[in-house]
Design a protein around this motif. Sequence first.
Motif, mmCIF file in Angstrom:
data_model
loop_
_atom_site.group_PDB
_atom_site.id
_atom_site.type_symbol
_atom_site.label_atom_id
_atom_site.label_comp_id
_atom_site.label_asym_id
_atom_site.label_seq_id
_atom_site.Cartn_x
_atom_site.Cartn_y
_atom_site.Cartn_z
ATOM 1 N N THR A 73 7.460 12.721 -14.081
ATOM 2 C CA THR A 73 8.262 13.229 -15.189
ATOM 3 C C THR A 73 9.584 13.766 -14.665
ATOM 4 O OG1 THR A 73 7.469 15.503 -15.074
ATOM 5 C CG2 THR A 73 6.159 13.941 -16.399
ATOM 6 N N LYS A 74 10.507 14.042 -15.578
ATOM 7 C CA LYS A 74 11.801 14.622 -15.213
ATOM 8 C C LYS A 74 11.604 15.895 -14.406
ATOM 9 C CE LYS A 74 13.601 13.145 -19.678
ATOM 10 N NZ LYS A 74 12.339 12.717 -20.252
ATOM 11 N N HIS B 164 8.296 6.453 -16.320
ATOM 12 C CA HIS B 164 8.343 6.618 -14.876
ATOM 13 C C HIS B 164 7.046 7.223 -14.380
ATOM 14 C CE1 HIS B 164 12.565 5.658 -15.009
ATOM 15 N NE2 HIS B 164 12.648 6.456 -16.051
ATOM 16 N N LEU C 248 17.207 11.709 -14.015
ATOM 17 C CA LEU C 248 16.065 12.488 -14.489
ATOM 18 C C LEU C 248 16.130 13.927 -13.991
ATOM 19 C CD1 LEU C 248 13.286 9.796 -14.097
ATOM 20 C CD2 LEU C 248 14.233 10.679 -16.231
ATOM 21 N N THR D 252 18.283 6.440 -11.100
ATOM 22 C CA THR D 252 17.347 6.854 -12.141
ATOM 23 C C THR D 252 16.780 8.226 -11.824
ATOM 24 O OG1 THR D 252 16.758 4.600 -12.734
ATOM 25 C CG2 THR D 252 15.142 6.303 -13.277
#
Length: 114
Positions: free
Chosen positions: A7-8, A4, A45, A41
């Motif tokens: 980042t998370k 992605h 995350l 998504t």
Amino acid sequence: MVCHSLTKFQYAMKYHAQKHQGVKGNTLDVLKNESGDSPKTIQRLVYLARLSDELLGYVDEKKLGLGQGLDISFLKPEEQAWVWEIISINGLAMTPKQSGELKRKSLEGTLTMI
């Protein structure tokens, strides 16, 4: 999961910052427009960013499934430490049913180490 643009942890920080700043509209939709990732998504995350470093490493290494990681992300830090200790010492795998049960018990306040 695919790679992605954020980042998370960046998603989690942006999500919480926008929520607290009173961004108009759905915060997930705002992030979707910025990143191109789906709201689902992004939400996953954000949840995964709540995992301890050890458990997040297990998800990243595919030693722990994404669904199980999402369930465990709802556990308190102390409860996550219990789960990591049991998994790492005993080399156990976790089923979706087991992680769902841990989540349920944690949310009910009935999860214990024993």
